[in-house]
Design a protein around this motif. Structure first.
Motif, PDB file in Angstrom:
ATOM      1  N   CYS A  56      31.207  25.977  52.739  1.00 54.41           N
ATOM      2  CA  CYS A  56      30.577  24.689  53.035  1.00 54.41           C
ATOM      3  C   CYS A  56      30.718  24.380  54.525  1.00 54.41           C
ATOM      4  O   CYS A  56      31.822  24.455  55.073  1.00 54.41           O
ATOM      5  CB  CYS A  56      31.225  23.555  52.233  1.00 54.41           C
ATOM      6  SG  CYS A  56      31.161  23.764  50.452  1.00 54.41           S
ATOM      7  N   LEU A  57      29.592  24.015  55.152  1.00 57.38           N
ATOM      8  CA  LEU A  57      29.601  23.656  56.565  1.00 57.38           C
ATOM      9  C   LEU A  57      28.827  22.348  56.725  1.00 57.38           C
ATOM     10  O   LEU A  57      27.646  22.266  56.398  1.00 57.38           O
ATOM     11  CB  LEU A  57      28.953  24.768  57.400  1.00 57.38           C
ATOM     12  CG  LEU A  57      28.838  24.536  58.909  1.00 57.38           C
ATOM     13  CD1 LEU A  57      30.195  24.285  59.545  1.00 57.38           C
ATOM     14  CD2 LEU A  57      28.128  25.727  59.577  1.00 57.38           C
ATOM     15  N   TYR A  58      29.536  21.322  57.206  1.00 59.99           N
ATOM     16  CA  TYR A  58      28.947  19.993  57.362  1.00 59.99           C
ATOM     17  C   TYR A  58      28.863  19.656  58.856  1.00 59.99           C
ATOM     18  O   TYR A  58      29.895  19.452  59.496  1.00 59.99           O
ATOM     19  CB  TYR A  58      29.805  18.930  56.663  1.00 59.99           C
ATOM     20  CG  TYR A  58      30.014  19.155  55.189  1.00 59.99           C
ATOM     21  CD1 TYR A  58      29.128  18.620  54.263  1.00 59.99           C
ATOM     22  CD2 TYR A  58      31.105  19.885  54.723  1.00 59.99           C
ATOM     23  CE1 TYR A  58      29.315  18.821  52.902  1.00 59.99           C
ATOM     24  CE2 TYR A  58      31.299  20.089  53.364  1.00 59.99           C
ATOM     25  CZ  TYR A  58      30.398  19.558  52.460  1.00 59.99           C
ATOM     26  OH  TYR A  58      30.584  19.754  51.112  1.00 59.99           O
ATOM     27  N   ILE A  71      24.578  32.330  62.427  1.00 64.48           N
ATOM     28  CA  ILE A  71      24.752  31.609  61.160  1.00 64.48           C
ATOM     29  C   ILE A  71      24.428  32.534  59.981  1.00 64.48           C
ATOM     30  O   ILE A  71      24.984  32.398  58.893  1.00 64.48           O
ATOM     31  CB  ILE A  71      23.853  30.353  61.112  1.00 64.48           C
ATOM     32  CG1 ILE A  71      24.245  29.436  59.958  1.00 64.48           C
ATOM     33  CG2 ILE A  71      22.383  30.704  60.993  1.00 64.48           C
ATOM     34  CD1 ILE A  71      25.165  28.339  60.311  1.00 64.48           C
ATOM     35  N   LEU A  77      28.225  31.288  52.413  1.00 66.39           N
ATOM     36  CA  LEU A  77      27.849  29.882  52.551  1.00 66.39           C
ATOM     37  C   LEU A  77      27.005  29.410  51.363  1.00 66.39           C
ATOM     38  O   LEU A  77      26.013  30.035  50.998  1.00 66.39           O
ATOM     39  CB  LEU A  77      27.065  29.693  53.854  1.00 66.39           C
ATOM     40  CG  LEU A  77      27.118  28.313  54.507  1.00 66.39           C
ATOM     41  CD1 LEU A  77      28.550  27.907  54.831  1.00 66.39           C
ATOM     42  CD2 LEU A  77      26.273  28.299  55.774  1.00 66.39           C
ATOM     43  N   ARG A  79      26.707  25.657  50.846  1.00 66.69           N
ATOM     44  CA  ARG A  79      26.229  24.308  51.159  1.00 66.69           C
ATOM     45  C   ARG A  79      26.224  24.126  52.674  1.00 66.69           C
ATOM     46  O   ARG A  79      27.220  24.397  53.340  1.00 66.69           O
ATOM     47  CB  ARG A  79      27.133  23.268  50.495  1.00 66.69           C
ATOM     48  CG  ARG A  79      26.697  21.827  50.689  1.00 66.69           C
ATOM     49  CD  ARG A  79      27.663  20.885  49.971  1.00 66.69           C
ATOM     50  NE  ARG A  79      27.336  19.503  50.193  1.00 66.69           N
ATOM     51  CZ  ARG A  79      26.513  18.786  49.440  1.00 66.69           C
ATOM     52  NH1 ARG A  79      25.946  19.353  48.391  1.00 66.69           N
ATOM     53  NH2 ARG A  79      26.252  17.518  49.707  1.00 66.69           N
ATOM     54  N   LEU A  80      25.079  23.664  53.205  1.00 67.54           N
ATOM     55  CA  LEU A  80      24.935  23.481  54.648  1.00 67.54           C
ATOM     56  C   LEU A  80      24.233  22.149  54.895  1.00 67.54           C
ATOM     57  O   LEU A  80      23.132  21.914  54.397  1.00 67.54           O
ATOM     58  CB  LEU A  80      24.114  24.633  55.231  1.00 67.54           C
ATOM     59  CG  LEU A  80      23.800  24.596  56.727  1.00 67.54           C
ATOM     60  CD1 LEU A  80      25.060  24.560  57.567  1.00 67.54           C
ATOM     61  CD2 LEU A  80      22.932  25.802  57.108  1.00 67.54           C
ATOM     62  N   LEU A 100      23.268  30.472  49.477  1.00 62.12           N
ATOM     63  CA  LEU A 100      23.070  29.053  49.797  1.00 62.12           C
ATOM     64  C   LEU A 100      22.296  28.363  48.676  1.00 62.12           C
ATOM     65  O   LEU A 100      21.203  28.790  48.315  1.00 62.12           O
ATOM     66  CB  LEU A 100      22.308  28.925  51.118  1.00 62.12           C
ATOM     67  CG  LEU A 100      22.373  27.557  51.802  1.00 62.12           C
ATOM     68  CD1 LEU A 100      23.784  27.268  52.300  1.00 62.12           C
ATOM     69  CD2 LEU A 100      21.394  27.501  52.971  1.00 62.12           C
ATOM     70  N   LEU A 103      20.792  22.692  50.891  1.00 64.82           N
ATOM     71  CA  LEU A 103      20.484  22.640  52.318  1.00 64.82           C
ATOM     72  C   LEU A 103      19.899  21.274  52.666  1.00 64.82           C
ATOM     73  O   LEU A 103      18.888  20.853  52.100  1.00 64.82           O
ATOM     74  CB  LEU A 103      19.489  23.749  52.683  1.00 64.82           C
ATOM     75  CG  LEU A 103      19.035  23.817  54.142  1.00 64.82           C
ATOM     76  CD1 LEU A 103      20.208  23.959  55.098  1.00 64.82           C
ATOM     77  CD2 LEU A 103      18.054  24.972  54.332  1.00 64.82           C
TER      78      LEU A 103
END
Length: 233
Positions: A56-58, A71, A77, A79-80, A100, A103
């Motif tokens: 997860c990357l917020y 990326i 990954l 959730r972005l 993913l 998104l």
């Protein structure tokens, strides 16, 4: 999960120490909603590729203008979130993110649905609302698992027939675009049952005449009946 949340009044860049945390799974660099702090990161560094275990990357609500090609190496990954930035394009390498499933790209500066997104075959949730998108590519048909597609507040004048192949869609928001017509097979999207769930689909703010808005309000069956009656004429 190994999680890191970076907070501060004005975040301009990712602290370099972060890239040594190679077991990190969740990285959050978005301002707290309630404090209305404005982060001002303009780009993600290429070193993001070192965080190979990220799921997860917020990074929403920053000032991002560009996403690095690296990326695409974040193969875990899932959730972005990139909403509320200044993105006008995405790198082709994003198409490699085959795990993913969520998104978020709302409130950016996209003028088209980036082609790499249509390669994300695990995607179930896609939010590109509040951009400047005027066309949807026919390759959207590859997003067979997509359940939620949010397109409101864009510049769409039409939808490709291929949208009607997304049979798992149960939420499709189309409000506040420039749509005058829907694809003839739109009524085949039977999981968009807004007769029972108003939030399933919306058309408000479009100059629709084929079918008219009052027909759309009857749900998929009403739309199917409308187009089949045209064929009988």
């Amino acid at each position: 999960k190994k999680k890191l949340k970076i907070s501060g009044r004005e975040l301009l860049s990712v602290p370099t120490q972060v890239f040594g945390l190679e077991q990190l799974q969740v990285l959050e660099m978005s301002p707290e909603r309630e404090s209305c702090l404005r982060y001002r990161m303009e780009q993600l560094p290429q070193e993001i590729s070192r965080l190979r275990n990220l799921t997860c990357l917020y990074v929403d609500s920053n000032n991002l203008k560009k996403i690095p090609a690296e990326i695409g190496t974040l193969s875990h990954l899932e959730r972005l979130t990139l909403s509320n930035n200044n993105l006008s394009s995405l790198p082709a390498e994003m198409g490699a993110l085959q795990r993913l499933h969520s998104l978020h790209l709302a409130n950016n500066s996209l003028t088209e649905l980036p082609a790499p997104l249509c390669q994300l075959r695990s995607l179930t949730f896609l939010d590109v609302s509040d951009n400047k998108i005027d066309t949807i590519p026919s390759s959207i048909r590859h997003l067979e698992k997509l359940e939620t597609l949010l397109l409101l507040f864009n510049s769409l004048e039409s939808l490709p027939e291929d949208v009607c192949l997304l049979r798992n869609l149960h939420t499709l928001w189309l409000g506040n675009n420039h749509l005058r017509s829907l694809p003839a097979a739109f009524g085949e999207l039977m999981n968009l049952d807004w007769g029972y769930n108003y939030c399933s689909c919306n058309f408000e703010g479009n100059p629709l005449d084929s079918p008219p808005l009052e027909v759309c309000s009857r749900g998929p069956e009403g739309i199917r009946d409308y187009f089949s009656s045209l064929h009988r004429i």
